[in-house]
Design an enzyme around this catalytic site. Structure first.
Site, PDB file in Angstrom:
ATOM      1  N   CYS A 170       0.837  -1.210   0.000  1.00  0.00           N
ATOM      2  CA  CYS A 170       0.000   0.000   0.000  1.00  0.00           C
ATOM      3  C   CYS A 170       0.871   1.260   0.000  1.00  0.00           C
ATOM      4  O   CYS A 170       1.475   1.572  -1.008  1.00  0.00           O
ATOM      5  CB  CYS A 170      -0.981  -0.031   1.164  1.00  0.00           C
ATOM      6  SG  CYS A 170      -2.344   1.125   0.969  1.00  0.00           S
ATOM      7  N   HIS A 191      -3.447  -5.694   1.339  1.00  0.00           N
ATOM      8  CA  HIS A 191      -2.651  -5.898   2.555  1.00  0.00           C
ATOM      9  C   HIS A 191      -2.569  -7.363   2.992  1.00  0.00           C
ATOM     10  O   HIS A 191      -3.418  -7.820   3.752  1.00  0.00           O
ATOM     11  CB  HIS A 191      -3.275  -5.096   3.707  1.00  0.00           C
ATOM     12  CG  HIS A 191      -3.125  -3.623   3.562  1.00  0.00           C
ATOM     13  ND1 HIS A 191      -2.175  -2.904   4.253  1.00  0.00           N
ATOM     14  CD2 HIS A 191      -3.809  -2.726   2.824  1.00  0.00           C
ATOM     15  CE1 HIS A 191      -2.271  -1.622   3.936  1.00  0.00           C
ATOM     16  NE2 HIS A 191      -3.260  -1.480   3.070  1.00  0.00           N
ATOM     17  N   GLU A 221      -0.639  -8.576   5.194  1.00  0.00           N
ATOM     18  CA  GLU A 221      -0.375  -8.676   6.645  1.00  0.00           C
ATOM     19  C   GLU A 221      -1.660  -8.652   7.471  1.00  0.00           C
ATOM     20  O   GLU A 221      -1.645  -8.938   8.658  1.00  0.00           O
ATOM     21  CB  GLU A 221       0.588  -7.561   7.093  1.00  0.00           C
ATOM     22  CG  GLU A 221      -0.022  -6.184   7.313  1.00  0.00           C
ATOM     23  CD  GLU A 221      -0.316  -5.399   6.039  1.00  0.00           C
ATOM     24  OE1 GLU A 221      -0.358  -6.026   4.949  1.00  0.00           O
ATOM     25  OE2 GLU A 221      -0.530  -4.179   6.125  1.00  0.00           O
TER      26      GLU A 221
END
Lengths: 88, 226
Positions: free
Chosen positions: B87, B196, B198
């Protein structure tokens, strides 16, 4: 002291959704006849000392490496005449 | 000795702790890196996390690109250090010219937040080796300036060289050219993407664990290299 103005605009081929949103609002506000709006950024740099060719070259370098992302943006650099200098 | 993966914190980073957690869950040692660090403290890979580095002023990632830590990251990335930009981290990598193109305002102007389906187009990069080409994964997406743009020649080059690493499925969320969600450099050690991974490493807090493969991929690469 002198002022140098750097104008940064998205390249013509890059979609400018911000400009489009502004343009679409115009008829609602009663402004007719404006077929396109592009939104850019203007930087006003106050420069100590004379704005000679060397100083302008440094500012062009600054504009190219930092103020504009030349992948998507074009820029122009110009010296703005101050009021006292222009006045007779 | 365990693999050390550095996660950079810029002023305005938001997902640095999540990235550190993902690294730990994958079995590596997360190392916190500060934006003023000039040394990378002997890490084996670096993650540039999501957020709003330096307030996203000027352009997203533009100021972060000139931070002391990035001077070293850029140098090391060119020498082959695996670097993942997520991002805002992807924006920083594009601003650094480690990756081609740029990220612009979403074409519909809205911030978008949703679980996003992606296709892994290239499973040969440092960060995607644990996936298979063509695999479909779901990881969260949240951005306001996620539209990937590059000129036609660059896009053709990326396609021809297999450097389009991820593509959006089920609708393009931000107007990215050719539905591109992530790209890599020519060597495959630098990867950037808008969604994302994560945030998809534990089923309790994410849509699943589809994102874990990013962090295990880089580990596998390290083990293979040593």
């Amino acid at each position: 002291m002198a002022r140098v103005v750097v104008d940064v605009m998205l390249k013509p081929e890059i979609l400018d959704p911000q400009g489009q949103a502004v343009q679409r609002a115009l008829p609602r506000l009663g402004f007719a006849g404006i077929s396109d709006v592009r939104q850019g950024k203007r930087f006003e740099l106050e420069v100590d000392g004379p704005v000679d060719e060397a100083a302008l070259a440094r500012i062009r370098e600054l504009a190219e490496t930092f103020l504009a992302n030349t992948v998507i943006e074009d820029f122009t650099v110009r010296v703005e005449e101050s009021a006292e200098e222009v006045a007779p | 000795m365990s693999t050390r993966v550095g996660v950079v914190t810029f002023p305005g980073s938001l997902d640095d702790r999540d990235a550190q957690r993902a690294v730990r869950l994958a079995g590596a040692e997360p190392v916190a890196l500060w934006h003023r660090d000039t040394s990378l403290h002997q890490v084996d890979a670096v993650i540039l996390p999501g957020g709003f580095s330096y307030g996203d002023y000027l352009r997203c990632g533009a100021i972060a690109r000139f931070s002391p830590v990035m001077e070293t990251v850029i140098e090391q990335a060119r020498a082959g250090l695996p670097v993942l930009g997520i991002c805002n981290g992807f924006q920083v990598l594009c601003e650094s010219h480690l990756l081609p193109g740029a990220l612009t305002r979403n074409d519909h102007l809205h911030f978008i937040c949703r679980d996003q389906r992606l296709r892994v187009e290239n499973a040969d990069t440092a960060w995607t080796a644990d996936y298979t080409a063509g695999q479909e994964i779901t990881i969260p997406l949240k951005n306001g300036e996620g539209g990937y743009v590059a000129d036609e020649r660059t896009l053709d080059e990326l396609e021809a060289e297999g450097r389009v690493v991820f593509r959006y499925l089920d609708g393009n969320p931000n107007g990215s050219r050719r539905d591109i969600a992530g790209v890599s450099n020519a060597a495959g050690n630098v990867v950037g993407l808008m969604p994302h991974p994560e945030h998809a490493v534990e089923s309790l807090t994410g849509p699943g664990t589809d994102g874990l493969g990013f962090f295990t991929s880089v580990l596998k690469k390290m083990v293979a290299a040593s």
